[in-house]
Design an enzyme around this catalytic site. Sequence first.
Site, short mmCIF file in Angstrom:
data_model
loop_
_atom_site.label_atom_id
_atom_site.label_comp_id
_atom_site.label_asym_id
_atom_site.label_seq_id
_atom_site.Cartn_x
_atom_site.Cartn_y
_atom_site.Cartn_z
N ALA A 63 105.25 93.96 101.71
CA ALA A 63 103.80 94.13 101.68
C ALA A 63 103.22 93.35 102.86
CB ALA A 63 103.26 93.57 100.37
N GLY A 102 108.38 94.70 99.23
CA GLY A 102 107.82 96.03 99.03
C GLY A 102 108.56 97.10 99.81
N GLU A 105 111.43 97.93 97.76
CA GLU A 105 110.91 98.64 96.56
C GLU A 105 110.63 100.09 96.89
OE1 GLU A 105 107.82 95.58 95.83
OE2 GLU A 105 108.60 95.53 93.78
N GLU A 125 110.06 87.72 97.73
CA GLU A 125 108.75 87.41 97.14
C GLU A 125 108.71 86.02 96.52
OE1 GLU A 125 110.24 90.32 96.92
OE2 GLU A 125 108.81 91.97 96.87
#
Length: 697
Positions: A63, A102, A105, A125
Amino acid sequence: MSEVVAYTRQGSIGVISVNYPPVNALSHAVRTGLVAALKQGQNDVEVDTLLLVCEGRTFIAGADIREFGKLPKDPSLPDVINAYEKSDKPIVAAIHGTALGGGLELALGCDYRVALKSAKLGFPEVKLGLIPGAGGTQRLPRLVGAYKALEMITSGDFISAEDALAQGIIDFIGDDDAIHITGLAYAQKLSKENSPVRRVRDINHKIEIDKESDVFDQFRAKLEKKSRGLFSPFKCVDAIEAAFTLSFTDGLKRERELFKECMESFQRDGLIHSFFAEREASKVKGLSKNTPIREIKRVGIIGAGTMGGGIAMNFANIGIPTTIVDVQQEALKHGIEVIRRNYDSSAKKGGLTVEQVEERMRLINTSLSYEALYDVDLVIEAVFENMAIKKEIFSKLDEVCKPGTILATNTSTLNIDEIASATQRPEDVVGMHFFSPANVMKLVENVRGTKTSDEVKATVMAVARKINKVGVMVGNCYGFVGNRMLHQRGTEAIALVNEGATPQQVDKVLTDFGFPMGQFAMSDLAGIDVGYRIRKERRNAGEMVPIGWLDKLAEQGRFGQKTQAGVYKYNAGSRVPFVDSEVEQLIEAFRKEQGIIPREITDQEILERCVYVMVNEGAKILEEGIADRSLDIDVVWIYGYGFPAYLGGPMFWAEQIGLNNILESVRGYSKTVGGKQWKPAQLLENLVAEGGKFKEL
Ligand code: 3H9
């Protein structure tokens, strides 16, 4: 079509490519572009398979951290990933560089995954105080089972493409250097074989196997020790456990709730500040990006003690031949034995192979003569803190080293300009202050002298990076940034004991705060003789440095861990400190001698006096330009002294406490305790008066 995500067609394959340098982070623009490109691929009747690939140096690294804390904008990352997972055309994610957070993911929301051999995958994270928040905690365990998912997500460590293949996270490793070629070939194969979609959410056999496992509680117990004080590692376990106890949809909801809890935690703030501060610190204010950097092919070290040996290991670790010079053969022999012991212990723990140990040992040579350093590109002097000796060494180095050799000193307190004055080339002289143990601690405080050239400054910053350390450029003053602040904390810690606290009470307050060890345990580790010598040196230079109970310990030969006795006592071969009644008596006698009647001291007073004094000194350091930015001070303390990264470093932390609150206490202690360390920094006064912040300076 978005500028950062493109859609093109290659035969029957629709290619979605992300181009958002430097790391293709999932910013709002990228998320929007991904959804638009997916729609195009879905509507494209000419294609039956889609390929997701990234331009530049890496696959999506997560992210966009810079967007955290701002108002979220749709589409959210979970929505993007759900859309990819729902695609009725199979999607291949082609990974090069790093697929992180992310990014991984999103790859798990695709149907197939391929990677280059050099690729790395992970969920970092947790290092930012978060958990994977876009399905990672629900999809990864479906591929790898509970244990591996717990290991990867709670550590945040990256795994290799080979490991990912063995674990079933990816389907294929490409030999080709070009990820587009590897990805396209794999997608074409799927297209030819009419391969169907294959959703990770529907893979359940590992969930069934590990459903009843007690691995979650085992992990929680393990984390109690490993992640003391941290919030998010435990939330990672909760989220992964949900993959085994809830349906996939409910598991995603649970993950979202836990992710939000982490997002709101102060630890997330501190850890993200630490992440960016580390990167900013590498950009030295006023130093152009284009400053030439000298090539460092051979290194010399002066002094075969613990520091010299540890520093040498850093260079051997990256294949740079290093020569250690000492005046005593015995010292060289002992130094090499210690280095070998350190490497052997890494090998025993599986960190190195026997061949790697031998290779590194071969790279470290020793000599009794300075002449051996005639062709090195960098020398780092690491002898004990004595100005006269250091000047003599630098004058010799000036004679023997070729022009252009960087002459660095590992001094932790002494004046770089005075050391440089012993040479004809002060522009090549600089401080490179490593922290003990130098082969482990990440910080190098690079100290600029008045005459140090830009080229030398840029080179030592590059050297720190090359040996996998965090370099911070600081100015020249007594103790520079780190030890100057530590010195104030140490003075307060000793004063608190004089006034009635015990060393163990002071240490406990500091470890409860989050430091890995207290002030006195740290003195024992570093060696009480080191501080004793520094104080002696200062007394010799005419400074008024009163004799305290630590000096008395040193005079009894209680140097700390290395003599199994210091402020604490130690069993042979152990680093576990025990309270020593002899030290209690010595402190008691010292108080009597000084006419001090001990009083009850609260933990709050200890915390304020030990940490606020550092903040006040930090503000003076900023005011004087010794540190360029408050983030430099934060990085020094996080990487050099174990200031908890989740508190963001002392200056960031001070702003969370409120600079006005800190100033009020500093003013209070200036009246009750006194001493120049409690004179409020003018900068602190100004900032509080103007409502300003350190980070805005
Ligand atoms: C996440 O994904 C949450 C999700 O689970 C759920 C969401 C709902 N964003 O380190 P470098 C910048 S959390 C923005 O020097 P390297 C960095 O600041 C995220 N910027 O390069 C620097 O900028 P500058 C999980 C980022 O080659 C530049 O890129 N992901 C981001 O040594 C180069 O960085 C992570 O935690 C980012 N995500 O290492 C990965 N990442 O040039 C964090 C980097 O202005 N990143 N930047 O100074 C890394 O670990 C390393 O940067 C990486 C590259 C290994 C990728």
